[in-house]
Design an enzyme around this catalytic site. Structure first.
Site, short mmCIF file in Angstrom:
data_model
loop_
_atom_site.label_atom_id
_atom_site.label_comp_id
_atom_site.label_asym_id
_atom_site.label_seq_id
_atom_site.Cartn_x
_atom_site.Cartn_y
_atom_site.Cartn_z
N ARG A 52 -12.39 -4.70 -17.31
CA ARG A 52 -11.02 -4.20 -17.37
C ARG A 52 -10.74 -3.16 -16.28
NH1 ARG A 52 -6.86 -6.11 -17.16
NH2 ARG A 52 -7.75 -7.57 -18.66
N LYS A 75 6.03 8.17 -3.83
CA LYS A 75 6.33 7.69 -5.18
C LYS A 75 5.21 6.76 -5.65
CE LYS A 75 11.28 8.20 -4.40
NZ LYS A 75 12.59 7.54 -4.24
N LYS A 109 14.77 17.93 3.05
CA LYS A 109 15.75 17.15 2.30
C LYS A 109 16.89 18.04 1.84
CE LYS A 109 12.74 13.40 0.85
NZ LYS A 109 12.45 12.46 -0.25
N GLU A 122 16.01 14.77 6.67
CA GLU A 122 16.88 13.78 6.06
C GLU A 122 18.33 14.21 6.25
OE1 GLU A 122 16.04 11.71 2.05
OE2 GLU A 122 17.46 13.33 1.57
N ASP A 158 19.97 8.93 5.32
CA ASP A 158 19.93 8.74 3.88
C ASP A 158 21.18 8.05 3.35
OD1 ASP A 158 18.96 9.02 1.26
OD2 ASP A 158 20.11 10.84 0.96
#
Length: 300
Positions: free
Chosen positions: A116, A151, A183, A212, A233
């Protein structure tokens, strides 16, 4: 050097692999050395098995190094001999459903206890590689490259980003430490694009900076502050094309500038976005939304 400029053929980190497999086995077995109450009760420790790791659907394989590492660690835990492993394909290979990717022969306890953990990691990595390859193919014929993001599943970033490389994609920054990425919230906190850039240069001189931007004014402000990597963006392909064309025409003033499209990108729009002139498309979905590739262990 920008993260995107690093070699994209780096192998999976062996120290990381050893740590994550040990953690996964602890989780599955209940600690060290742990136990598999089903396998250890129903199969003789002297029994040997042969089997194959088989893909159940078309895709791109990645993470095959997990197999030998997991088998070795399980054998070490229980004082058994590690099974032999024979790879039929390599990471990054495209395979058809039904393909045997690895053959295994050895102690049944080891093989079944490791099963597994092996499948969890290899199926995930192969799913990311397969999804990434779709993006690479969507961008064929253009100079644009697909990038991953941060992410990733906590604890599995090394595997996720390795899988992106196996799929033909490009790694963006590995963490918050190797590249400054300004950002919207940083701009708000610093008071302006210029203020954010200046603060980074004071605190961490020499660290590459990317910004960004959501408008032409922010792009010009970032360029005037000396940044040469802009993330566009949530702009439409038409808006990106207009802005990129203008700024490329100002190369004598700004020098070479690289552009990345980010936000809301899909495979269906990838071609139109690439045609805008961007150098990169960043796609968080490569790692946060890729389905696993169906892979199984079949004993003979």
């Amino acid at each position: 050097m920008m993260p995107e400029d690093l070699p994209q053929d780096r192998p999976l980190d062996e120290e990381w692999l050893s740590r994550v497999v040990a953690t996964a086995l602890d989780e599955d077995l209940g600690g060290w050395p742990g136990r598999d109450v089903t396998t250890q009760a129903t199969i003789s420790p002297d029994a040997t098995v042969t089997g194959d790791i088989v893909v159940r659907e078309d895709g791109v394989v990645a993470g095959l190094g997990v197999i030998a590492e997991t088998l070795t660690q399980v054998a070490d835990r229980f004082g058994l001999v590690a099974p032999t492993v024979k790879a039929m394909v390599a990471d990054g290979d495209r395979v058809a459903a039904g393909t045997v990717v690895v053959g295994i022969e050895g102690v049944g306890h080891v093989v079944l206890i490791a099963e597994r953990t092996i499948l969890n990691l290899v199926s995930r990595a192969s799913g990311v590689a397969t999804h990434t390859r779709r993006w690479v193919e969507a961008l064929e014929g253009t100079p644009a490259r697909v990038l991953d993001t941060r992410k990733t599943t906590p604890g599995l970033r090394e595997l996720d980003k390795y899988a992106v490389r196996c799929g033909g994609g490009t790694n963006k920054r590995f963490g918050l430490y190797d590249c400054a990425m300004v950002k919207d919230n940083h701009i708000v906190a610093a008071g302006s694009v210029t203020g954010a850039i200046a603060a980074i240069r004071v605190a961490f001189p020499g660290v590459p900076i990317q910004v960004e931007v959501e408008s032409r004014d922010q792009a010009i402000e970032a360029l005037d502050a000396g940044v040469r990597f802009l993330m566009l963006d949530n702009m439409t392909p038409a808006a990106m094309a207009t802005l990129i064309s203008e700024l490329r025409n100002r190369d004598p003033e700004y020098g070479s500038v690289r552009f990345e499209a980010t936000g809301g990108l899909t495979l269906e729009t990838a071609g139109a976005v690439a045609a805008s002139g961007v150098d990169f498309l960043s796609v968080g979905g490569l790692t946060h939304s890729s389905p696993i590739l169906d892979i199984a262990l079949d004993l003979h």
